[in-house]
Each structure stands twice: as C-alpha cells, then as structure tokens.
Design a protein around this motif. Structure first.
Motif, mmCIF file in Angstrom:
data_model
loop_
_atom_site.group_PDB
_atom_site.id
_atom_site.type_symbol
_atom_site.label_atom_id
_atom_site.label_comp_id
_atom_site.label_asym_id
_atom_site.label_seq_id
_atom_site.Cartn_x
_atom_site.Cartn_y
_atom_site.Cartn_z
ATOM 1 N N ALA A 56 0.807 -1.218 0.000
ATOM 2 C CA ALA A 56 0.000 0.000 0.000
ATOM 3 C C ALA A 56 0.840 1.268 0.000
ATOM 4 C CB ALA A 56 -0.950 -0.010 1.198
ATOM 5 N N ASP A 57 1.920 1.323 0.790
ATOM 6 C CA ASP A 57 2.741 2.542 0.850
ATOM 7 C C ASP A 57 3.307 2.895 -0.524
ATOM 8 O OD1 ASP A 57 2.457 3.109 3.602
ATOM 9 O OD2 ASP A 57 3.975 1.633 4.106
ATOM 10 N N ALA A 58 3.910 1.909 -1.179
ATOM 11 C CA ALA A 58 4.509 2.164 -2.489
ATOM 12 C C ALA A 58 3.442 2.514 -3.520
ATOM 13 C CB ALA A 58 5.310 0.942 -2.943
ATOM 14 N N PHE A 59 2.298 1.844 -3.446
ATOM 15 C CA PHE A 59 1.238 2.110 -4.426
ATOM 16 C C PHE A 59 0.664 3.508 -4.253
ATOM 17 C CE2 PHE A 59 -3.321 1.609 -5.758
ATOM 18 C CZ PHE A 59 -3.061 1.574 -7.122
ATOM 19 N N LEU A 60 0.493 3.940 -3.024
ATOM 20 C CA LEU A 60 -0.008 5.293 -2.800
ATOM 21 C C LEU A 60 0.945 6.334 -3.384
ATOM 22 C CD1 LEU A 60 -1.486 4.952 0.772
ATOM 23 C CD2 LEU A 60 -2.655 6.014 -1.174
ATOM 24 N N LYS A 61 2.231 6.131 -3.191
ATOM 25 C CA LYS A 61 3.204 7.061 -3.762
ATOM 26 C C LYS A 61 3.158 7.048 -5.282
ATOM 27 C CE LYS A 61 6.308 6.752 0.223
ATOM 28 N NZ LYS A 61 7.593 6.230 0.750
ATOM 29 N N GLU A 62 2.993 5.865 -5.858
ATOM 30 C CA GLU A 62 2.904 5.783 -7.321
ATOM 31 C C GLU A 62 1.666 6.505 -7.834
ATOM 32 O OE1 GLU A 62 2.730 2.401 -10.881
ATOM 33 O OE2 GLU A 62 3.165 1.815 -8.820
ATOM 34 N N CYS A 63 0.540 6.285 -7.170
ATOM 35 C CA CYS A 63 -0.697 6.939 -7.602
ATOM 36 C C CYS A 63 -0.568 8.456 -7.586
ATOM 37 C CB CYS A 63 -1.859 6.525 -6.695
ATOM 38 S SG CYS A 63 -2.479 4.865 -6.960
ATOM 39 N N ARG A 64 0.064 8.997 -6.551
ATOM 40 C CA ARG A 64 0.120 10.441 -6.385
ATOM 41 C C ARG A 64 1.294 11.073 -7.118
ATOM 42 N NH1 ARG A 64 -0.535 10.958 0.093
ATOM 43 N NH2 ARG A 64 -1.411 13.015 -0.276
ATOM 44 N N ASP A 65 2.467 10.486 -6.978
ATOM 45 C CA ASP A 65 3.674 11.119 -7.495
ATOM 46 C C ASP A 65 3.966 10.782 -8.952
ATOM 47 O OD1 ASP A 65 3.920 12.051 -4.918
ATOM 48 O OD2 ASP A 65 5.427 10.565 -4.330
ATOM 49 N N VAL A 66 3.635 9.562 -9.378
ATOM 50 C CA VAL A 66 3.909 9.152 -10.757
ATOM 51 C C VAL A 66 2.705 9.402 -11.648
ATOM 52 C CG1 VAL A 66 4.559 7.226 -12.259
ATOM 53 C CG2 VAL A 66 5.561 7.413 -9.956
ATOM 54 N N CYS A 67 1.534 8.913 -11.209
ATOM 55 C CA CYS A 67 0.325 9.041 -12.032
ATOM 56 C C CYS A 67 -0.377 10.379 -11.844
ATOM 57 C CB CYS A 67 -0.640 7.899 -11.714
ATOM 58 S SG CYS A 67 -0.006 6.258 -12.109
ATOM 59 N N GLY A 68 -0.127 11.040 -10.737
ATOM 60 C CA GLY A 68 -0.779 12.323 -10.491
ATOM 61 C C GLY A 68 -2.269 12.218 -10.245
ATOM 62 N N LEU A 69 -2.733 11.094 -9.712
ATOM 63 C CA LEU A 69 -4.159 10.933 -9.446
ATOM 64 C C LEU A 69 -4.599 11.798 -8.265
ATOM 65 C CD1 LEU A 69 -4.736 7.064 -9.775
ATOM 66 C CD2 LEU A 69 -5.103 8.850 -11.492
ATOM 67 N N PRO A 70 -5.817 12.299 -8.299
ATOM 68 C CA PRO A 70 -6.340 13.083 -7.175
ATOM 69 C C PRO A 70 -6.815 12.164 -6.048
ATOM 70 C CG PRO A 70 -7.968 13.000 -8.928
ATOM 71 C CD PRO A 70 -6.756 12.292 -9.449
ATOM 72 N N VAL A 71 -5.861 11.559 -5.354
ATOM 73 C CA VAL A 71 -6.183 10.642 -4.260
ATOM 74 C C VAL A 71 -6.590 11.459 -3.041
ATOM 75 C CG1 VAL A 71 -5.305 8.842 -2.725
ATOM 76 C CG2 VAL A 71 -4.619 8.872 -5.131
ATOM 77 N N VAL A 72 -7.824 11.229 -2.567
ATOM 78 C CA VAL A 72 -8.333 11.990 -1.428
ATOM 79 C C VAL A 72 -8.373 11.155 -0.153
ATOM 80 C CG1 VAL A 72 -9.675 13.538 -2.887
ATOM 81 C CG2 VAL A 72 -10.748 11.457 -1.968
ATOM 82 N N GLY A 73 -8.301 9.814 -0.297
ATOM 83 C CA GLY A 73 -8.394 8.987 0.895
ATOM 84 C C GLY A 73 -8.290 7.510 0.584
ATOM 85 N N LEU A 74 -8.649 6.700 1.566
ATOM 86 C CA LEU A 74 -8.546 5.251 1.473
ATOM 87 C C LEU A 74 -9.905 4.612 1.696
ATOM 88 C CD1 LEU A 74 -5.310 4.618 3.605
ATOM 89 C CD2 LEU A 74 -5.485 5.106 1.156
ATOM 90 N N MET A 75 -10.064 3.412 1.157
ATOM 91 C CA MET A 75 -11.295 2.631 1.321
ATOM 92 C C MET A 75 -10.938 1.209 1.704
ATOM 93 S SD MET A 75 -13.394 0.153 -0.277
ATOM 94 C CE MET A 75 -14.252 0.140 -1.845
ATOM 95 N N CYS A 76 -11.805 0.569 2.514
ATOM 96 C CA CYS A 76 -11.597 -0.851 2.817
ATOM 97 C C CYS A 76 -12.927 -1.557 2.992
ATOM 98 C CB CYS A 76 -10.724 -1.045 4.058
ATOM 99 S SG CYS A 76 -11.554 -0.728 5.638
ATOM 100 N N LEU A 77 -12.876 -2.894 2.856
ATOM 101 C CA LEU A 77 -13.986 -3.795 3.129
ATOM 102 C C LEU A 77 -13.498 -4.815 4.158
ATOM 103 C CD1 LEU A 77 -15.124 -4.469 -0.534
ATOM 104 C CD2 LEU A 77 -16.521 -3.367 1.191
ATOM 105 N N PRO A 78 -13.813 -4.641 5.431
ATOM 106 C CA PRO A 78 -13.351 -5.606 6.434
ATOM 107 C C PRO A 78 -13.889 -7.006 6.146
ATOM 108 C CG PRO A 78 -14.174 -3.612 7.477
ATOM 109 C CD PRO A 78 -14.560 -3.529 6.032
ATOM 110 N N PRO A 79 -13.234 -8.031 6.667
ATOM 111 C CA PRO A 79 -13.704 -9.401 6.454
ATOM 112 C C PRO A 79 -15.130 -9.591 6.959
ATOM 113 C CG PRO A 79 -11.505 -9.396 7.399
ATOM 114 C CD PRO A 79 -11.994 -7.984 7.465
ATOM 115 N N TYR A 80 -15.931 -10.285 6.183
ATOM 116 C CA TYR A 80 -17.319 -10.523 6.548
ATOM 117 C C TYR A 80 -17.398 -11.380 7.811
ATOM 118 C CZ TYR A 80 -22.177 -12.001 6.245
ATOM 119 O OH TYR A 80 -23.501 -12.269 6.530
ATOM 120 N N GLY A 81 -18.249 -10.964 8.750
ATOM 121 C CA GLY A 81 -18.484 -11.762 9.936
ATOM 122 C C GLY A 81 -17.456 -11.600 11.041
ATOM 123 N N ARG A 82 -16.489 -10.712 10.872
ATOM 124 C CA ARG A 82 -15.476 -10.486 11.900
ATOM 125 C C ARG A 82 -15.557 -9.040 12.396
ATOM 126 N NH1 ARG A 82 -10.283 -12.690 8.816
ATOM 127 N NH2 ARG A 82 -9.232 -11.373 10.356
#
Length: 258
Positions: free
Chosen positions: A171-197
């Motif tokens: 995740a750390d490296a990918f976030l840097k790639e999205c922002r610094d290399v691709c220049g995407l307007p990344v505003v935050g993070l999303m997740c789907l926790p495991p079902y039933g936990r």
C-alpha cells in the motif's frame, strides 16, 4: 497479483450477502422513511464519537435497484449514490441526473482497466483504485478528458485472496505511485473488512495508514457496521441494504465485478 481481475468480491460493498445467497426481496421499502432513520442514527453515532453531526457523508449504494426506488431517495433529499458497474450506471442515471443535476455518483466495486475511461467520464468519485495498471489507465483517461474524479485507494486490510484491494504490504509504495507518478487526485482510502469479523481493527488500520500519508478521507462502514466506522474516523459510509432493502436477485449476465 493478477492485474485485470474479473472476480466478484464475496462480500458486497454495501455489507450485504453475495447475490447467490440473497433471499427474494419482499415489498419495496420506503426510502424516504429509511433515510430519515439512517440520518438520525448517523447523527447519533457522530455525537457519541465527539464529532459534529453531518460531518460524515452517507453514500446510498443503489446498484441493482430499480430507477423508481432510487428516485424516491432522490426526492427525499439524498444526493450521493454508488453503483458498482459502469454499464448499469449508463443505463440508469442519465435521466435521473437530468432531473437532479447536483447528484454525485460514486463507483464502488472492482473496475476493469479497459473501463477506466468510462469510469472517469461517468462518475464523480472512484472508490476502488487498487493496482498500478488501473492507476495508469485512470491517469491517461483524466489527461484526455480533463475530468478528475476524486479517488480512493482500496486497501485489502486482511489480505483476503478473493477480495479486491491493494495488499497491505504494497500500500505505501502504491499510494506514492498513484500520487507522485500518475498524479491521481487521491483523497483517501477505502476498505472492506472481512465478513463476519470485528471490523474495528481494520478501520483503525486504515485510519493509521491514511494519517501516515496525509490523507483525511476514509471510505469505510456499511449497513451493518457504519456506527463502528464513524467511531473510528470514517468520513464516508456506503449504505445499501439499510436504505433500499435486499438487492434484487440478478438473472444471468456477467459477474458483479465490472
């Protein structure tokens, strides 16, 4: 990690059951009444967490629900909606957006790279940026069209093999790639926790990762767990079943991942 996965997530982004395990829906719910209840629950969750009521955005997950039911929620004042398939959004939303031009349309669920351009032109917020080739395709589409929808990077906080999302260790490296290399307007993070936990450790993990990267928005919390997500810092919750009832059973067609 496979790049252009077309494997449906076993847990729906609105917190419901997979389509194959859903009961047939009963009578259509009243979205206006349900929205009122949800808004009061959300405001109370904010107060319990020491947060300002109204500070958490409620996104109504309308995928697979008929236009008439969505229109009832629009009439009741809801303006943020989410779909998981580009094709469904194209069929459902043009007449609704013509009537309600202030609608913000969110894309949740897995996105194929070949549909990146359609996602950029058709949506205002993308919640599932999760791999390098998709990030590059989105950047290219944004450069061509001039549209720059807000982007959330989806993190697979439990490293579940059947789920979309960038693996936690990448995740750390990918976030840097999205922002610094691709220049995407990344505003935050999303997740789907495991079902039933217990979802709270995953919400805390996402919040910590976002803080480490200076991101202030967290798309987390669904019908069954949004109050816990608010307590852990969610700024966006994605609610489908609690607003619209069980999703209608799909008949034929491709899998839910688009």
């Amino acid at each position: 990690m496979a790049d252009d996965r077309n494997v449906p997530d076993r847990t729906a982004p609105d917190g419901g059951l997979p389509d194959s395990h859903r009961p047939d829906p009963g009578p259509a719910p009243d979205p206006a009444a349900r929205l009122d209840v949800l808004t009061r629950r959300l405001d109370e969750a904010c107060r319990r967490a020491g947060r300002e009521p109204g500070s958490v955005k409620l996104v109504a997950v309308s995928k697979y629900h008929p236009r008439e039911l969505v229109a009832a929620a629009l009439d009741a004042g809801q303006r943020d909606f989410a779909e998981s398939r580009v094709q469904e959004a194209r069929a459902k939303w043009p007449p609704l957006r013509a009537r309600y031009p202030d609608v913000r349309l969110h894309l949740v669920g897995s996105l194929q790279t070949k549909k990146a351009a359609a996602a950029v032109t058709g949506f205002d917020v993308l919640h599932s940026v999760d791999r390098p080739r998709l990030a590059a395709a989105l950047a290219a589409a944004m450069a061509r069209t001039g549209r720059r929808p807000d982007c959330f990077v989806q993190v697979n906080t439990a490293d579940e093999p059947h789920k979309s999302g960038i693996p936690l260790e990448a995740a750390d490296a990918f976030l840097k790639e999205c922002r610094d290399v691709c220049g995407l307007p990344v505003v935050g993070l999303m997740c789907l926790p495991p079902y039933g936990r217990n979802p709270r450790p995953h919400f805390r993990l996402l919040r910590s990762l976002a803080a480490a990267h200076g991101l202030t928005q967290l798309s987390m919390g669904m019908s069954a767990d949004f109050e816990a997500a608010v307590a852990e810092g969610a700024t966006v919750i994605r609610v489908g079943r609690a607003l619209f009832g069980p999703r209608p059973r799909r008949t034929g067609g491709p899998p839910a991942a688009d």
